[in-house]
Motif scaffolding. Structure first.
Motif, PDB file in Angstrom:
ATOM      1  N   PHE A   4      49.772  47.824  51.803  1.00 20.78           N
ATOM      2  CA  PHE A   4      50.337  48.134  50.503  1.00 20.78           C
ATOM      3  C   PHE A   4      50.933  49.533  50.553  1.00 20.78           C
ATOM      4  CE2 PHE A   4      49.212  44.655  47.853  1.00 20.78           C
ATOM      5  CZ  PHE A   4      47.980  44.179  48.262  1.00 20.78           C
ATOM      6  N   SER A  24      53.833  44.971  48.848  1.00 21.31           N
ATOM      7  CA  SER A  24      52.981  44.354  49.866  1.00 21.31           C
ATOM      8  C   SER A  24      53.828  43.863  51.024  1.00 21.31           C
ATOM      9  CB  SER A  24      52.223  43.169  49.242  1.00 21.31           C
ATOM     10  OG  SER A  24      51.599  42.394  50.246  1.00 21.31           O
ATOM     11  N   ILE A  28      52.615  38.177  48.182  1.00 20.54           N
ATOM     12  CA  ILE A  28      51.675  38.604  47.149  1.00 20.54           C
ATOM     13  C   ILE A  28      50.899  37.421  46.584  1.00 20.54           C
ATOM     14  CG2 ILE A  28      53.225  38.408  45.170  1.00 20.54           C
ATOM     15  CD1 ILE A  28      51.003  41.438  45.894  1.00 20.54           C
ATOM     16  N   VAL A  34      44.561  40.786  43.064  1.00 15.10           N
ATOM     17  CA  VAL A  34      44.964  42.144  43.417  1.00 15.10           C
ATOM     18  C   VAL A  34      44.521  43.087  42.315  1.00 15.10           C
ATOM     19  CG1 VAL A  34      46.888  41.508  44.908  1.00 15.10           C
ATOM     20  CG2 VAL A  34      47.255  41.747  42.447  1.00 15.10           C
ATOM     21  N   LYS A  71      52.568  41.480  38.283  1.00 19.75           N
ATOM     22  CA  LYS A  71      53.105  41.339  39.628  1.00 19.75           C
ATOM     23  C   LYS A  71      54.476  40.710  39.576  1.00 19.75           C
ATOM     24  CE  LYS A  71      51.018  36.872  40.784  1.00 19.75           C
ATOM     25  NZ  LYS A  71      50.031  36.191  41.649  1.00 19.75           N
ATOM     26  N   ASN A  76      57.152  40.727  46.039  1.00 18.07           N
ATOM     27  CA  ASN A  76      55.829  41.020  46.620  1.00 18.07           C
ATOM     28  C   ASN A  76      55.312  42.367  46.134  1.00 18.07           C
ATOM     29  OD1 ASN A  76      55.588  38.621  48.069  1.00 18.07           O
ATOM     30  ND2 ASN A  76      56.736  39.460  49.792  1.00 18.07           N
TER      31      ASN A  76
END
Length: 115
Positions: A4, A24, A28, A34, A71, A76
């Protein structure tokens, strides 16, 4: 090698907003849960927010109602929108899986809140 990479931190005045992100190197979606963590000087690393695979979230009491984790699967990336920042939010922020895995820790990103 960190999986990350955090970005977007900096300085903010009390009451202001910042958005931090982490990219990432893996898909993801396949990473599962996460989370964002933070570590202030002289303290341990605390869990700030968790994004579960169901889409539900958990927030630590000290950020509940002010921070939002999200997210972007296409990029990602995992984001943390931080509103109404306070001096106690000053810390280095990290993202990782939840529970965290040692090999995924990145360098973190500094967030400083002061007037």
């Amino acid at each position: 090698q960190a999986e990350f990479v955090e970005s977007g931190g900096g300085w903010a005045q009390p009451g202001a907003s910042l958005r931090i992100s982490c990219a990432s190197t893996e898909n993801i979606v396949t990473l599962g849960q996460v989370a964002w963590y933070r570590q202030a000087p002289g303290t341990g690393r605390d869990t700030v927010a968790v994004l579960r695979t169901t889409g539900s979230t958990y927030y630590a009491p000290f950020v509940e109602g002010r921070f939002t984790i999200s997210k972007d699967a296409a990029k990602n990336a995992v984001h943390l929108q931080m509103n109404n920042l306070q001096p106690d939010d000053t810390a280095v922020y990290f993202c990782n899986k939840f529970p965290p895995r040692e090999r995924y820790w990145g360098q973190g990103i500094q967030v400083t809140v002061s007037s």
